[in-house]
Every structure is written in structure tokens, then in C-alpha cells.
Design a protein around this motif. Structure first.
Motif, PDB file in Angstrom:
ATOM      1  N   GLN A   1       0.836  -1.200   0.000  1.00  0.00           N
ATOM      2  CA  GLN A   1       0.000   0.000   0.000  1.00  0.00           C
ATOM      3  C   GLN A   1       0.878   1.260   0.000  1.00  0.00           C
ATOM      4  O   GLN A   1       0.624   2.198  -0.756  1.00  0.00           O
TER       5      GLN A   1
ATOM      6  N   GLU B   1       2.533   1.676  -3.396  1.00  0.00           N
ATOM      7  CA  GLU B   1       1.558   2.129  -4.394  1.00  0.00           C
ATOM      8  C   GLU B   1       1.275   3.625  -4.237  1.00  0.00           C
ATOM      9  O   GLU B   1       1.227   4.366  -5.225  1.00  0.00           O
TER      10      GLU B   1
ATOM     11  N   GLU C   1       4.229   5.505  -5.600  1.00  0.00           N
ATOM     12  CA  GLU C   1       4.253   5.455  -7.061  1.00  0.00           C
ATOM     13  C   GLU C   1       3.217   6.398  -7.669  1.00  0.00           C
ATOM     14  O   GLU C   1       3.476   7.049  -8.682  1.00  0.00           O
ATOM     15  N   GLU C   2       2.035   6.493  -7.051  1.00  0.00           N
ATOM     16  CA  GLU C   2       1.012   7.419  -7.524  1.00  0.00           C
ATOM     17  C   GLU C   2       1.500   8.861  -7.414  1.00  0.00           C
ATOM     18  O   GLU C   2       1.280   9.676  -8.321  1.00  0.00           O
TER      19      GLU C   2
END
Length: 131
Positions: A70, A73, A76-77
Motif C-alpha cells: 500500500q 503504491e 508510485e502514484e
């Protein structure tokens, strides 16, 4: 009758705006990387402590991996947002939030026209209203 309707706020991209967005996102990415490293350090410590109880170890590892995935992610976003910010074109407009306004409506009022209202800003100052 009076109702509240949304008003989109758009910001015209200037060099200053672009640099501020990029700097904010770079700082956020650094903080996320530091948080991820801290999490990994703490996870290793917790796993070492739990090594004596083999029955709890698989579930603990799964929880740690889920949380790590999580965090990765989310980072990365944010990095993707940073890349989009670096590619912003000076003079283009970007969404900058939403406000509300109160309007009077009557029979025959064009709701579509009311719902499309926009405020355009440049370097924090209002430069246009669009209806």
C-alpha cells in the motif's frame, strides 16, 4: 428558490505555479520514501521479535507485506503526479478545487448553465469568471 451550486476553480499554469507544484510533490515523495524506510526497519524489528512464535509469523508477514504494498503504491502514484507536473504546459489550466455559490432559480432556469460556472486564477489571483 435559492440553491447552492458548485463552482470549479481552475488555475492557469505559470512558471511559479509549476515550480511550486513540483517542489511540493518532490517533498512529499521524499517524506514517503523516509516513511517507507522507517516502516521496513520497524517491520524487521517486529518480525525478529515474533520469530519465537512460529504460529503468528505467517499472518504477521502477510500484514506487513500488505501495508508495504500500500505504501509503495501511494508513493508510485505521487511519483506519477510529479511526472505529470513536470510536463505541465505554461498557460494551460488545471483543476484547483471547488467552491459553492448560492443562486436563485425559477421555473425555466437553465440548470446546465448554472452548473458549468468556473473561476480562473493566476498566481492566486482571480483573472476570470466563466458561466
Amino acid at each position: 428558490m435559492y440553491v447552492r451550486v458548485p463552482v470549479a476553480v481552475k488555475a492557469k499554469v505559470t512558471e511559479d505555479t509549476k515550480m511550486k507544484i513540483i517542489a511540493d510533490l518532490e517533498e512529499t515523495v521524499k517524506q514517503m520514501q523516509t516513511g517507507l524506510e522507517s516502516f521496513e526497519f520497524e517491520a524487521r524489528r517486529v518480525l525478529n521479535q515474533a520469530a519465537g512464535d512460529l504460529s503468528k509469523l505467517p499472518a504477521l508477514r502477510e500484514q506487513i507485506e500488505m501495508r508495504k504494498a500500500q505504501l509503495v503504491e501511494e508513493k508510485e502514484e505521487t511519483e506519477a503526479k510529479l511526472e505529470r507536473a513536470r510536463n505541465l504546459t505554461i498557460g494551460s489550466e488545471i483543476g484547483h478545487g471547488t467552491l459553492e455559490r448560492t443562486v436563485e432559480i425559477k421555473i425555466g432556469t437553465n440548470l446546465d448553465a448554472l452548473m458549468g460556472a468556473e473561476v480562473v486564477t493566476e498566481d492566486g489571483k482571480i483573472i476570470a469568471f466563466r458561466e
